[in-house]
Scaffold this motif. Structure first.
Motif, PDB file in Angstrom:
ATOM      1  N   TRP A  80       0.841  -1.210   0.000  1.00  0.00           N
ATOM      2  CA  TRP A  80       0.000   0.000   0.000  1.00  0.00           C
ATOM      3  C   TRP A  80       0.872   1.254   0.000  1.00  0.00           C
ATOM      4  O   TRP A  80       0.526   2.250  -0.634  1.00  0.00           O
ATOM      5  CB  TRP A  80      -0.921   0.010   1.210  1.00  0.00           C
ATOM      6  N   ALA A  81       2.000   1.211   0.721  1.00  0.00           N
ATOM      7  CA  ALA A  81       2.894   2.370   0.758  1.00  0.00           C
ATOM      8  C   ALA A  81       3.446   2.677  -0.632  1.00  0.00           C
ATOM      9  O   ALA A  81       3.562   3.838  -1.024  1.00  0.00           O
ATOM     10  CB  ALA A  81       4.027   2.135   1.750  1.00  0.00           C
ATOM     11  N   TRP A  82       3.753   1.627  -1.405  1.00  0.00           N
ATOM     12  CA  TRP A  82       4.250   1.845  -2.765  1.00  0.00           C
ATOM     13  C   TRP A  82       3.133   2.281  -3.715  1.00  0.00           C
ATOM     14  O   TRP A  82       3.386   2.925  -4.719  1.00  0.00           O
ATOM     15  CB  TRP A  82       4.939   0.592  -3.295  1.00  0.00           C
ATOM     16  N   VAL A  83       1.909   1.921  -3.403  1.00  0.00           N
ATOM     17  CA  VAL A  83       0.778   2.352  -4.238  1.00  0.00           C
ATOM     18  C   VAL A  83       0.469   3.824  -4.003  1.00  0.00           C
ATOM     19  O   VAL A  83       0.216   4.575  -4.943  1.00  0.00           O
ATOM     20  CB  VAL A  83      -0.460   1.473  -3.965  1.00  0.00           C
ATOM     21  N   TYR A  84       0.476   4.261  -2.747  1.00  0.00           N
ATOM     22  CA  TYR A  84       0.054   5.625  -2.417  1.00  0.00           C
ATOM     23  C   TYR A  84       1.195   6.610  -2.190  1.00  0.00           C
ATOM     24  O   TYR A  84       1.003   7.813  -2.340  1.00  0.00           O
ATOM     25  CB  TYR A  84      -0.836   5.610  -1.164  1.00  0.00           C
ATOM     26  N   ALA A 114      -2.506   9.840   3.892  1.00  0.00           N
ATOM     27  CA  ALA A 114      -3.372   9.232   4.917  1.00  0.00           C
ATOM     28  C   ALA A 114      -3.577   7.752   4.636  1.00  0.00           C
ATOM     29  O   ALA A 114      -3.573   6.928   5.563  1.00  0.00           O
ATOM     30  CB  ALA A 114      -4.715   9.958   4.976  1.00  0.00           C
ATOM     31  N   MET A 115      -3.749   7.391   3.366  1.00  0.00           N
ATOM     32  CA  MET A 115      -3.900   5.976   3.027  1.00  0.00           C
ATOM     33  C   MET A 115      -2.620   5.201   3.338  1.00  0.00           C
ATOM     34  O   MET A 115      -2.675   4.077   3.845  1.00  0.00           O
ATOM     35  CB  MET A 115      -4.275   5.823   1.548  1.00  0.00           C
ATOM     36  N   THR A 116      -1.472   5.798   3.042  1.00  0.00           N
ATOM     37  CA  THR A 116      -0.192   5.161   3.367  1.00  0.00           C
ATOM     38  C   THR A 116      -0.071   4.977   4.877  1.00  0.00           C
ATOM     39  O   THR A 116       0.310   3.905   5.360  1.00  0.00           O
ATOM     40  CB  THR A 116       0.971   6.016   2.839  1.00  0.00           C
ATOM     41  N   TYR A 117      -0.396   6.017   5.623  1.00  0.00           N
ATOM     42  CA  TYR A 117      -0.339   5.961   7.084  1.00  0.00           C
ATOM     43  C   TYR A 117      -1.249   4.864   7.634  1.00  0.00           C
ATOM     44  O   TYR A 117      -0.839   4.074   8.489  1.00  0.00           O
ATOM     45  CB  TYR A 117      -0.716   7.333   7.650  1.00  0.00           C
ATOM     46  N   MET A 118      -2.487   4.813   7.144  1.00  0.00           N
ATOM     47  CA  MET A 118      -3.418   3.795   7.641  1.00  0.00           C
ATOM     48  C   MET A 118      -2.919   2.388   7.343  1.00  0.00           C
ATOM     49  O   MET A 118      -3.003   1.496   8.187  1.00  0.00           O
ATOM     50  CB  MET A 118      -4.809   3.995   7.032  1.00  0.00           C
ATOM     51  N   ALA A 188     -14.522   7.528   7.694  1.00  0.00           N
ATOM     52  CA  ALA A 188     -14.949   6.252   8.278  1.00  0.00           C
ATOM     53  C   ALA A 188     -13.764   5.302   8.450  1.00  0.00           C
ATOM     54  O   ALA A 188     -13.657   4.608   9.474  1.00  0.00           O
ATOM     55  CB  ALA A 188     -16.025   5.604   7.413  1.00  0.00           C
ATOM     56  N   MET A 189     -12.869   5.268   7.469  1.00  0.00           N
ATOM     57  CA  MET A 189     -11.701   4.388   7.590  1.00  0.00           C
ATOM     58  C   MET A 189     -10.798   4.834   8.738  1.00  0.00           C
ATOM     59  O   MET A 189     -10.272   4.014   9.488  1.00  0.00           O
ATOM     60  CB  MET A 189     -10.926   4.358   6.272  1.00  0.00           C
ATOM     61  N   LEU A 190     -10.606   6.136   8.879  1.00  0.00           N
ATOM     62  CA  LEU A 190      -9.781   6.640   9.967  1.00  0.00           C
ATOM     63  C   LEU A 190     -10.436   6.407  11.321  1.00  0.00           C
ATOM     64  O   LEU A 190      -9.763   6.171  12.321  1.00  0.00           O
ATOM     65  CB  LEU A 190      -9.512   8.138   9.769  1.00  0.00           C
ATOM     66  N   LEU A 191     -11.763   6.477  11.344  1.00  0.00           N
ATOM     67  CA  LEU A 191     -12.491   6.309  12.595  1.00  0.00           C
ATOM     68  C   LEU A 191     -12.329   4.904  13.168  1.00  0.00           C
ATOM     69  O   LEU A 191     -12.373   4.724  14.387  1.00  0.00           O
ATOM     70  CB  LEU A 191     -13.974   6.607  12.351  1.00  0.00           C
TER      71      LEU A 191
END
Length: 193
Positions: A80-84, A114-118, A188-191
């Motif tokens: 995911w980190a390489w994707v985002y 944020a997506m990478t972080y999650m 919602a994903m962060l929540l």
């Protein structure tokens, strides 16, 4: 994504539909023309390139959110980190280099980061036997929640204030509705972290 499976699937359907609509806009004339100001000396001004850049970023984000909501920790966080990560870096560099559409590019960069972080946070501390501990930095998660919650409220107010009941208003409102649904999806994903 941590949380009930039904919520994950509903979020996946919502964000995949939004992402599909954004990508479908790449094939036809944009519904909402971008009025980017001309930058002296660059020849940049309003045009389809900015709209296509936004549609591409929003489409990829929608499909990525759908995949992450369903696959979650089944895919390694490094993937995911390489994707985002690279698109986030490119968007930050583009925003720094060109002042036109800076806020929009930075918004997409924040979303990608944020997506990478999650992904990295969920992979670092996966749950076991139905128990999902809190993951990530509470301060960073809270800041991202505040940002995407505020963004959802702002884009929702723009959607409501722009409705005039005409076909033109309806076609201009659909991209805004997609942005609103993706902002709510990110919230919602962060929540669930």
């Amino acid at each position: 994504m941590h949380g009930p499976e039904l919520v994950s699937w509903l979020l996946a359907v919502l964000t995949a539909a939004s992402g599909g609509y954004c990508l479908s806009r790449l094939r036809r004339a944009p519904c909402e023309p971008v009025a980017a100001p001309a930058v002296p000396g660059t020849g940049a001004g309003p045009g389809r390139l900015h709209t296509h850049e936004a549609d591409l970023a929003e489409g990829l984000m929608g499909f990525g959110m759908a995949a992450m909501a369903v696959a979650g920790t089944a895919v390694p966080g490094e993937v995911w980190a390489w994707v985002y990560g690279p698109p986030a870096v490119l968007l930050v560099l583009a925003a720094a280099r060109r002042p036109d559409r800076r806020a929009h590019r930075l918004h997409h960069a924040v979303g990608a980061l944020a997506m990478t972080y999650m992904a990295l946070a969920m992979t670092a501390a996966p749950g076991h036997a139905g128990h999902h501990p809190a993951v990530g930095s509470p301060v960073l998660t809270g800041a991202l929640l505040a940002y995407f919650g505020g963004y959802a409220l702002w884009s929702g107010s723009r959607l409501l204030s722009g409705s005039g009941g005409t076909a033109a208003a309806a076609s201009a409102g659909l991209p805004r509705a997609c942005r609103l649904s993706m902002g709510i999806g990110m919230f919602a994903m962060l929540l669930t972290m």
